[in-house]
Structure formats: structure tokens, C-alpha cells
Scaffold this motif. Structure first.
Motif, PDB file in Angstrom:
ATOM      1  N   UNK A  86       7.992  -7.831  -5.687  1.00  0.00           N
ATOM      2  CA  UNK A  86       6.931  -8.210  -7.050  1.00  0.00           C
ATOM      3  C   UNK A  86       6.248  -7.214  -7.550  1.00  0.00           C
ATOM      4  N   UNK A  87       5.502  -6.461  -6.530  1.00  0.00           N
ATOM      5  CA  UNK A  87       4.403  -5.738  -7.018  1.00  0.00           C
ATOM      6  C   UNK A  87       4.440  -4.255  -6.331  1.00  0.00           C
ATOM      7  N   UNK A  88       5.780  -4.008  -5.797  1.00  0.00           N
ATOM      8  CA  UNK A  88       5.813  -2.691  -5.129  1.00  0.00           C
ATOM      9  C   UNK A  88       7.083  -2.448  -5.084  1.00  0.00           C
ATOM     10  N   UNK A  89       7.505  -0.979  -4.804  1.00  0.00           N
ATOM     11  CA  UNK A  89       8.792  -0.711  -4.166  1.00  0.00           C
ATOM     12  C   UNK A  89       8.650   0.314  -3.350  1.00  0.00           C
ATOM     13  N   UNK A  90       9.685   0.424  -2.428  1.00  0.00           N
ATOM     14  CA  UNK A  90       9.893   1.585  -1.568  1.00  0.00           C
ATOM     15  C   UNK A  90      11.161   2.166  -1.812  1.00  0.00           C
ATOM     16  N   UNK A  91      11.037   3.617  -1.478  1.00  0.00           N
ATOM     17  CA  UNK A  91      12.248   4.400  -1.503  1.00  0.00           C
ATOM     18  C   UNK A  91      12.277   4.945  -0.127  1.00  0.00           C
ATOM     19  N   UNK A  92      13.401   5.215   0.455  1.00  0.00           N
ATOM     20  CA  UNK A  92      13.471   5.314   1.832  1.00  0.00           C
ATOM     21  C   UNK A  92      14.906   6.294   2.026  1.00  0.00           C
ATOM     22  N   UNK A 114       2.957   2.174  -5.479  1.00  0.00           N
ATOM     23  CA  UNK A 114       1.845   0.856  -5.646  1.00  0.00           C
ATOM     24  C   UNK A 114       1.944   0.105  -6.932  1.00  0.00           C
ATOM     25  N   UNK A 115       2.834   0.883  -8.036  1.00  0.00           N
ATOM     26  CA  UNK A 115       2.940   0.210  -9.228  1.00  0.00           C
ATOM     27  C   UNK A 115       1.571   0.083  -9.871  1.00  0.00           C
ATOM     28  N   UNK A 116       1.544  -1.281 -10.412  1.00  0.00           N
ATOM     29  CA  UNK A 116       0.235  -1.525 -11.246  1.00  0.00           C
ATOM     30  C   UNK A 116      -0.834  -2.077 -10.191  1.00  0.00           C
ATOM     31  N   UNK A 117      -0.639  -2.072  -9.095  1.00  0.00           N
ATOM     32  CA  UNK A 117      -1.666  -2.506  -8.003  1.00  0.00           C
ATOM     33  C   UNK A 117      -2.309  -1.164  -7.960  1.00  0.00           C
ATOM     34  N   UNK A 118      -1.660   0.013  -7.929  1.00  0.00           N
ATOM     35  CA  UNK A 118      -2.365   1.412  -7.808  1.00  0.00           C
ATOM     36  C   UNK A 118      -3.588   1.308  -8.912  1.00  0.00           C
ATOM     37  N   UNK A 125      -1.798   4.088 -11.573  1.00  0.00           N
ATOM     38  CA  UNK A 125      -0.552   3.398 -11.822  1.00  0.00           C
ATOM     39  C   UNK A 125       0.588   4.159 -10.990  1.00  0.00           C
ATOM     40  N   UNK A 126       1.340   3.620 -10.047  1.00  0.00           N
ATOM     41  CA  UNK A 126       2.334   4.176  -9.745  1.00  0.00           C
ATOM     42  C   UNK A 126       1.876   5.087  -8.376  1.00  0.00           C
ATOM     43  N   UNK A 127       0.722   5.067  -7.982  1.00  0.00           N
ATOM     44  CA  UNK A 127       0.114   5.933  -7.036  1.00  0.00           C
ATOM     45  C   UNK A 127       1.181   5.559  -5.569  1.00  0.00           C
ATOM     46  N   UNK A 288      -1.919  -8.157  -2.482  1.00  0.00           N
ATOM     47  CA  UNK A 288      -0.701  -9.178  -3.171  1.00  0.00           C
ATOM     48  C   UNK A 288       0.108  -9.977  -2.141  1.00  0.00           C
ATOM     49  N   UNK A 289       0.013 -11.277  -2.330  1.00  0.00           N
ATOM     50  CA  UNK A 289       0.702 -12.071  -1.093  1.00  0.00           C
ATOM     51  C   UNK A 289       2.171 -12.222  -1.617  1.00  0.00           C
TER      52      UNK A 289
END
Length: 302
Positions: A86-92, A114-118, A125-127, A288-289
Motif C-alpha cells: 500500500x505505501x511502499x514498493x521494492x525493486x530487486x 518510501x513513496x509518500x511516507x518519505x 517523496x520517493x526517498x 505503516x501497518x
């Protein structure tokens, strides 16, 4: 350089490595070399690419050696994975080489956005936290596929060195280090007559969120033994479904950490390509939970 272009270059390099390895028999002038005779394992029995680069399930390593090479052969894979919650994404992205069905070397790079959480944390944003992982795995004994008349599983030991690029921020939130080494032992058994694969892994780690939030913390700063498990059912020679579970330490007072689990389906149309889709539940991540969403991975190799 723009983060997307950096990610693309990393993936391209990993794919190039696998492609180059696949062409080695031809370059050596071996007229008998072909995917059929340099690959001795059954489809999907070499696992897919685990999130830290080792062969196994998506979340946890297995005792199998990556690639489809058997004794006196070389196998290799390259992969790209995307995890969207919901609040993050990971590229690997990364690659591995398996030698003589005995030793596996792997590399991976994880980029946690970190998207908006950053922005909410004052980082922007996006950190992105970037972590490089270098791994090695050694098969000690057993053969998960060939030794069907024995109850003894295939057993391997491994280590994964991880280095995060955001040391100052990690120290600010209570992490003790921006680098660390995970050690693990895995046992894998394939029951061909029942079409079932079972894996258990014991990992010794200090990592916070697998290292994305550093290593050690204000609550704990010592190695802890964490259990990881996988169960897969082979629907056919090309399809497998299953589930995974991964315990994780809870070292940071600022960010409670939950165990991870997923349910997956893997498809291997050939020995050169496999695709994995999973629904992953990651629990609390920083502030974020209930972080859950889609895990998608593509792997190429031999």
C-alpha cells in the motif's frame, strides 16, 4: 541519474550476465552443448530467485543450488522482482551462478522506495534506501531430487553480506550499523510421488526489515535465530503453488517489525524462463501497518 534508469541498467547487467553464461558452451566450441544436456534438474526444482538473490522461494532460501546444472555442470540465473504494497514498493534485481551442484554465488540490489511516507518523515517523496547483497551457499549433503529412496533432505549452509547506502539515517533511527552478515542453514526435501516440496531454514541475523533499516538496534543488537519455511505443491511439471513464512527480529524501538508470509504460484514454460506471482503480507513497515500486496518476479537462465 534518474532512479528508473539506474534500475534498468542494473537489471540489464544481470540479464547480460545470465545470457553470457548461457552462451559459454557455444563459445567453447562444444558441438554437443545444448540446454538439454547442460541442465540435469527437473523444472522448478532449482527454485526461483529469493529476494536476497539466493535460489529458493521468494522470501526464503532453499538448500538447492541455483540454476539447472548438476554434477560437473554450471547453472545460472538472473532475475527482476517488484513488490508493491500500500505505501511502499521494492525493486530487486540480481544474478547467481551454481557450480557443480555444490556451490552457489549470488548478487542482488534492492531499492526500497518510501513513496509518500518519505515526505511524511521529512526525507522527501520517493526517498529510496538501496542495499547490495552478496551471497554464497554450499551444499553439505543430500540431493533433494535424486535421493527419493532416502528420508535425508538436501542440506546447505549460506551467508549473505548486506550493505545499505543510508548509514546516517539508519543510525538516527537507532540502527547500530549499515552493514551486516546473515548466516543460514537450509534443509529441502522433494517428495516426487506426492509432488510436494518442503523447506526449512534457520537464519541467524541482526537485520531490520532484511537490512533495509540497518542492523541491530536500541532494543536488541545480537544475532537471533529466526525460522523460515516453504511448502510447495507441483501441479504439473510447469506449475507450482505454495506458501512461505519468515520470522524476523524486532530490534528497533521506533519501528515494530512483523513476520512475513506469502502465497505464490510459479510457472516455468521452459528451463530458461520462470515467472512467480505472490500475495505477500509484510505487516508493519516503519510507520505503516498491514502492508500487503503483489509480489512479481521473472527469472531467466539455465
Amino acid at each position: 541519474m534518474h532512479p528508473y534508469r539506474r534500475n534498468t541498467r542494473w537489471l540489464a547487467g544481470a540479464l547480460l550476465l545470465a545470457g553470457g553464461l548461457i552462451s559459454l558452451p557455444a563459445l567453447a566450441g562444444d558441438s554437443d552443448a545444448s540446454p538439454a544436456n547442460i541442465s540435469g534438474k527437473l523444472l522448478l526444482t532449482g527454485g526461483v530467485s529469493q529476494i536476497e538473490g539466493a535460489a529458493g522461494g521468494g522470501l526464503t532460501p532453499w538448500a538447492v543450488i541455483g540454476g539447472y546444472g548438476t554434477q560437473d555442470q554450471i547453472g545460472a540465473n538472473a532475475f527482476y522482482t517488484r513488490v508493491n504494497v500500500q505505501d511502499y514498493h521494492l525493486d530487486d534485481a540480481g544474478a547467481l551462478v551454481g557450480i557443480d551442484n555444490r556451490v552457489e554465488f549470488s548478487v542482488a540490489q534492492q531499492r526500497f522506495n518510501t513513496e509518500d511516507v518519505g515526505a511524511a518523515l521529512g526525507l522527501g517523496r520517493g526517498f529510496t534506501f538501496r542495499q547490495n547483497v552478496v551471497g554464497v551457499k554450499v551444499r553439505l549433503f543430500g540431493d533433494a531430487v535424486l535421493e527419493q529412496d532416502s528420508w535425508v533432505p538436501q542440506v546447505s549452509v549460506g551467508a549473505q553480506y548486506k550493505k545499505n547506502n543510508q548509514g546516517a539515517i539508519l543510525h538516527a533511527i537507532g540502527a547500530k550499523s549499515d552493514h551486516g552478515i546473515d548466516y543460514y542453514v537450509s534443509a529441502t526435501k522433494l517428495y516426487l510421488s506426492q509432488s510436494v516440496l518442503v523447506n526449512a531454514t534457520l537464519r541467524f541475523t541482526k537485520a531490520n526489515q532484511i537490512g533495509i533499516l540497518g542492523f541491530g538496534g536500541d532494543r536488541h543488537d545480537s544475532y537471533q535465530a529466526e525460522f523460515e519455511g516453504s511448502l510447495a505443491y507441483l501441479l504439473s511439471r510447469n506449475w507450482a503453488v505454495g506458501a512461505e513464512y519468515r520470522q524476523k527480529p524486532d530490534n528497533l524501538g521506533i519501528a515494530h517489525e512483523n513476520d512475513w508470509y506469502d502465497a505464490f504460484v510459479a510457472w516455468a514454460p521452459t528451463k530458461n524462463v520462470s515467472v512467480t506471482l505472490a500475495y505477500a503480507h509484510l505487516g508493519n513497515v516503519v510507520i505503516k501497518d498491514n502492508q500487503r500486496g503483489l509480489y512479481a518476479s521473472v527469472q531467466v537462465g539455465f
